[in-house]
Structure formats: C-alpha cells, structure tokens
Write an enzyme that holds these catalytic residues in place. Structure first.
Site, mmCIF file in Angstrom:
data_model
loop_
_atom_site.group_PDB
_atom_site.id
_atom_site.type_symbol
_atom_site.label_atom_id
_atom_site.label_comp_id
_atom_site.label_asym_id
_atom_site.label_seq_id
_atom_site.Cartn_x
_atom_site.Cartn_y
_atom_site.Cartn_z
ATOM 1 C CB CYS A 136 0.718 -9.174 9.827
ATOM 2 S SG CYS A 136 0.057 -7.739 10.693
ATOM 3 C CB CYS A 139 -2.716 -7.829 9.252
ATOM 4 S SG CYS A 139 -1.285 -6.755 9.403
ATOM 5 C CG ASP A 140 -3.867 -11.453 7.857
ATOM 6 O OD1 ASP A 140 -4.641 -10.592 7.383
ATOM 7 O OD2 ASP A 140 -2.774 -11.712 7.360
HETATM 8 C C1 LIG Z 1 -0.028 -9.884 3.564
HETATM 9 C C2 LIG Z 1 -0.057 -8.625 4.408
HETATM 10 C C3 LIG Z 1 -1.259 -8.216 4.941
HETATM 11 C C4 LIG Z 1 -1.294 -7.055 5.708
HETATM 12 N N1 LIG Z 1 -2.496 -6.649 6.198
HETATM 13 C C5 LIG Z 1 -2.570 -5.488 6.878
HETATM 14 C C6 LIG Z 1 -3.823 -5.019 7.356
HETATM 15 O O1 LIG Z 1 -4.865 -5.666 7.188
HETATM 16 N N2 LIG Z 1 -3.834 -3.831 8.010
HETATM 17 C C7 LIG Z 1 -2.699 -3.099 8.233
HETATM 18 O O2 LIG Z 1 -2.786 -2.019 8.816
HETATM 19 N N3 LIG Z 1 -1.509 -3.536 7.811
HETATM 20 C C8 LIG Z 1 -1.416 -4.702 7.144
HETATM 21 N N4 LIG Z 1 -0.194 -5.157 6.727
HETATM 22 C C9 LIG Z 1 1.004 -4.383 7.071
HETATM 23 C C10 LIG Z 1 1.125 -3.184 6.132
HETATM 24 O O3 LIG Z 1 1.054 -3.637 4.821
HETATM 25 C C11 LIG Z 1 2.423 -2.448 6.384
HETATM 26 O O4 LIG Z 1 2.512 -2.056 7.725
HETATM 27 C C12 LIG Z 1 2.505 -1.198 5.502
HETATM 28 O O5 LIG Z 1 2.325 -1.524 4.149
HETATM 29 C C13 LIG Z 1 3.837 -0.486 5.674
HETATM 30 O O6 LIG Z 1 3.831 0.603 4.819
HETATM 31 P P1 LIG Z 1 5.172 1.281 4.308
HETATM 32 O O7 LIG Z 1 4.730 2.412 3.474
HETATM 33 O O8 LIG Z 1 6.069 1.549 5.444
HETATM 34 O O9 LIG Z 1 5.925 0.189 3.447
HETATM 35 P P2 LIG Z 1 5.497 -0.913 2.374
HETATM 36 O O10 LIG Z 1 4.044 -1.065 2.219
HETATM 37 O O11 LIG Z 1 6.314 -2.094 2.732
HETATM 38 O O12 LIG Z 1 6.056 -0.294 1.025
HETATM 39 C C14 LIG Z 1 7.419 -0.177 0.813
HETATM 40 C C15 LIG Z 1 7.610 0.438 -0.546
HETATM 41 O O13 LIG Z 1 8.984 0.756 -0.723
HETATM 42 C C16 LIG Z 1 9.377 0.366 -2.022
HETATM 43 N N5 LIG Z 1 10.812 0.166 -1.987
HETATM 44 C C17 LIG Z 1 11.558 -0.690 -1.241
HETATM 45 N N6 LIG Z 1 12.861 -0.553 -1.518
HETATM 46 C C18 LIG Z 1 12.935 0.432 -2.465
HETATM 47 C C19 LIG Z 1 14.014 1.032 -3.168
HETATM 48 N N7 LIG Z 1 15.276 0.671 -2.959
HETATM 49 N N8 LIG Z 1 13.723 2.005 -4.063
HETATM 50 C C20 LIG Z 1 12.449 2.407 -4.285
HETATM 51 N N9 LIG Z 1 11.399 1.874 -3.631
HETATM 52 C C21 LIG Z 1 11.652 0.901 -2.745
HETATM 53 C C22 LIG Z 1 8.563 -0.867 -2.343
HETATM 54 O O14 LIG Z 1 8.474 -1.057 -3.734
HETATM 55 C C23 LIG Z 1 7.228 -0.463 -1.711
HETATM 56 O O15 LIG Z 1 6.492 0.287 -2.623
HETATM 57 C C24 LIG Z 1 -0.117 -6.313 5.957
HETATM 58 C C25 LIG Z 1 1.094 -6.752 5.422
HETATM 59 C C26 LIG Z 1 1.131 -7.894 4.649
HETATM 60 C C27 LIG Z 1 2.447 -8.351 4.072
#
Ligand SMILES: Cc1cc2nc3c(=O)[nH]c(=O)nc-3n(C[C@H](O)[C@H](O)[C@H](O)COP(=O)(O)OP(=O)(O)OC[C@H]3O[C@@H](n4cnc5c(N)ncnc54)[C@H](O)[C@@H]3O)c2cc1C
Length: 311
Positions: A136, A139-140
């Site tokens: 990302c 992000c980084d």
């Molecule tokens: C290494 C890294 C660094 C990042 N740094 C930043 C940053 O500095 N700033 C920023 O804004 N964004 C950052 N991001 C991006 C950010 O993390 C994502 O945009 C954000 O987390 C997305 O949120 P979400 O709630 O959509 O999903 P996610 O955070 O992906 O969470 C998905 C959730 O769904 C659950 N899940 C999946 N499938 C199932 C299922 N079948 N049943 C039940 N639960 C399920 C998982 O367990 C998880 O809890 C980073 C990402 C990464 C990988």
C-alpha cells in the site's frame, strides 16, 4: 444445526465492521459481529498508522483496532470469534453459517470482510513484512521520502502507485514481468514521462536481502530460455501492486460483484441489490482501500440498517 435470530449481523472486524458495530450499538440494534480469522483486520499487521484522523503522533495498528473494538463493546456490540463459512441470501431472514456449525438468521447483514493484497509468494515477503515490504503506497509511501523503492506490477494500480511514490521517493523502479505494461495509455504515459521512474521490463523479483530490513532485491531479467541474467538492485522499499482479492466468495452467488470479486453497491452507498444486505469497507472498494474510508462506509452501512429496520 443450532440457529439464532439476530437483527443486525456484522461480518468482519476491521475498521468497517467495528465502526458499523459502534453505530449499530448506539442505535440499540444489538449488533452481533463475527471477527473472522483476523480479529481487528488488516491494520493488526502494521506497526504505525499515521493517517487515521485523531492521532497526531500516529498510533500502532493493533492498538487502534483494540480501541475500536472496546468502543463497539461499550455500546453493546456482541463481538464473537468465528468465521462465516456459508451464506444463503435467497430470502429474508438471511442465513449465515458460522464455522460450519451454527446458522445465524439475520434481518440485516453488513458484509465487512475486507480484501487481501496479493503477494508474489516469496518467503522474503514474509521475512521483511513491515520492514520494507508493503502492499500500500498510500499507507507507507511517506516512510520512503528521498529513498529508493521498487514497485512490482504492470497494471493501472502499479502505475498509479509508482507515480504516487515518485512524488516522495528519490527513485522508483517499476518491476514488470512482461515486455509491456497492461495499464491504460494515460497511466503508461504518466509513468514514462516521470524522470524518477525507471521501468524494468521482463524482470522478475525472486528474493530480497538486507540486515535489519530491505536493502535490495534479487532480480532475474529474462528474455527467453537462453537469455537470463541475475543481479541485485539496492532498494529501501519493496511495494507489491499486483492486485487484491476481495473476501467475497461465499456471497458471490447472491450479490453482484465486478470481475475481480469486489461487491457492487449503489454508488456512494453500501446498499447491495438485496434489501437489508450492505457491503462496507475494502470488500466493496477497489479504489481507496484506507482505514478511514472503510470506517466511513461501516458508519453508512449501520445507518442504512437502522433505516431499513424502521421501514
Ligand atoms: C500492512 C498494511 C498497512 C496498512 N496501513 C494503512 C495505513 O497506514 N492507513 C490506512 O488508512 N490504511 C492502511 N492499510 C489499509 C487498511 O488496513 C484497510 O484499508 C482497512 O483495514 C480495510 O478495512 P475493512 O474493515 O474493510 O477490512 P479489513 O481490515 O481487511 O478486515 C476484514 C475483516 O473481515 C474478517 N473476515 C474476512 N472474511 C471473513 C469471514 N468469512 N467471516 C468472518 N470474518 C471475515 C477478517 O477476519 C477481518 O477482521 C494497511 C493495510 C495493510 C495490509
């Protein structure tokens, strides 16, 4: 199989899921949230989050997610371990199977299961996770100001990430497996016209090296069987831009997705084509993929749930 009826089921515990739980909890909807295999979501895999509003000094990813969880629990969200393993969205109440052993019958469902970045599959990507490997740039990228980075990929996203990083880094190598870019002409031009970006066509990254973090990438330049050349390229950061996989498989028979698997929603809203089923966060967002945008769509989804249940 054991069944349970709930008003509002939230699947996923990233910023989208927890924010939806905060709003749904405060609206007295008694939300039940299943956290999935990665409680806290993607941010639990990163050390420092500097762009989430409200934290002038930055905050650790796991810490931020722990705060969101506590905030959701404070308003009555029932947060549980468990994975949604099957879905039957043919009629309301919608039926979601948890861990193949229990069925939740939900009047409303918020799908907040995120999207997983694709990696090349190198052991070194794991070894240097958070130590120079990132998927990302938004992000980084800031951590690589005036440094040398490489971006892997040849599509629109890779070109976009390379262009973004060129605004921060001193030099950006774009590592492309094919002898051409797959990106749109406009994106290609942006890359070719940027003096900081050097495109390395027909190159494969096969490993990384460095003492306490990435110091370089092992490359193989390949122009056919007989013409192969291996060399090391010093870099400080290694960015993957070869796509994401939205975690939407079990919902695909019931909802519209794009060709990659992102759930399609009514523009600007988390509404899917099914009444009472909403998709929030990265699982429905190929464009922004940020914690704050995921949180915002989780908020919208919970407000939609409240209005749907009232109507
Ligand atoms: C290494 C890294 C660094 C990042 N740094 C930043 C940053 O500095 N700033 C920023 O804004 N964004 C950052 N991001 C991006 C950010 O993390 C994502 O945009 C954000 O987390 C997305 O949120 P979400 O709630 O959509 O999903 P996610 O955070 O992906 O969470 C998905 C959730 O769904 C659950 N899940 C999946 N499938 C199932 C299922 N079948 N049943 C039940 N639960 C399920 C998982 O367990 C998880 O809890 C980073 C990402 C990464 C990988």
């Amino acid at each position: 199989m054991e069944t349970e009826q709930v008003k509002c089921l939230i699947i996923g515990s990233g910023p989208a899921g927890y924010t939806a739980a905060i709003y749904a909890g405060r609206a007295n909807l008694s939300p039940v949230l299943y956290a999935g295999l990665q409680p806290g979501g993607q941010l639990t895999t990163t050390t420092e989050v500097e762009n989430f509003p409200g934290y002038p000094a930055g905050i650790g990813g796991p810490e931020l997610m722990e705060d969101l969880r506590k905030q959701a629990e404070r308003f009555g969200a029932d947060i549980r371990y468990g994975e949604a393993t099957a879905a039957d969205l043919s009629s309301s109440p919608y039926k979601i199977t948890i861990d193949n052993e229990k069925v939740i019958e939900a009047r409303t469902v918020i799908i907040a299961t995120g999207a997983t970045a694709k990696y090349l599959g190198l052991d070194d990507e794991k070894k240097y996770a958070g130590m120079g490997v990132s998927a990302c740039a938004t992000c980084d990228g800031f951590f690589y100001r005036k440094k040398v980075v490489a971006v892997v990929g040849g599509g629109d996203t890779a070109c976009e990430e390379a262009s973004y990083l060129a605004g921060l880094a001193s030099k950006v190598y774009l590592i492309v497996r094919k002898p051409y870019l797959r990106a749109s002409k406009v994106m290609q031009q942006r890359v070719f016209n940027n003096p900081k970006i050097e495109v390395l066509f027909e190159h494969n990254a096969v490993g990384l090296y460095g003492e306490n973090g990435v110091e370089g990438v092992h490359l193989v330049k390949r122009r056919g069987e007989a013409d192969e050349q291996s060399y090391d390229l010093p870099i400080d950061g290694f960015f993957l831009a070869i796509g994401h996989k939205p975690n939407s498989d079990i919902f695909k028979p019931w909802l519209e997705t794009d060709e990659v698997g992102y759930i399609l929603t009514e523009p600007g809203t988390p509404r899917t084509k099914l009444p009472g089923v909403f998709a929030a966060g990265d699982v429905a967002d190929p464009h922004y993929r940020q914690a704050i945008t995921a949180a915002a769509s989780g908020c919208k989804a919970a407000i939609e749930v409240e209005r749907y249940l009232l109507s």
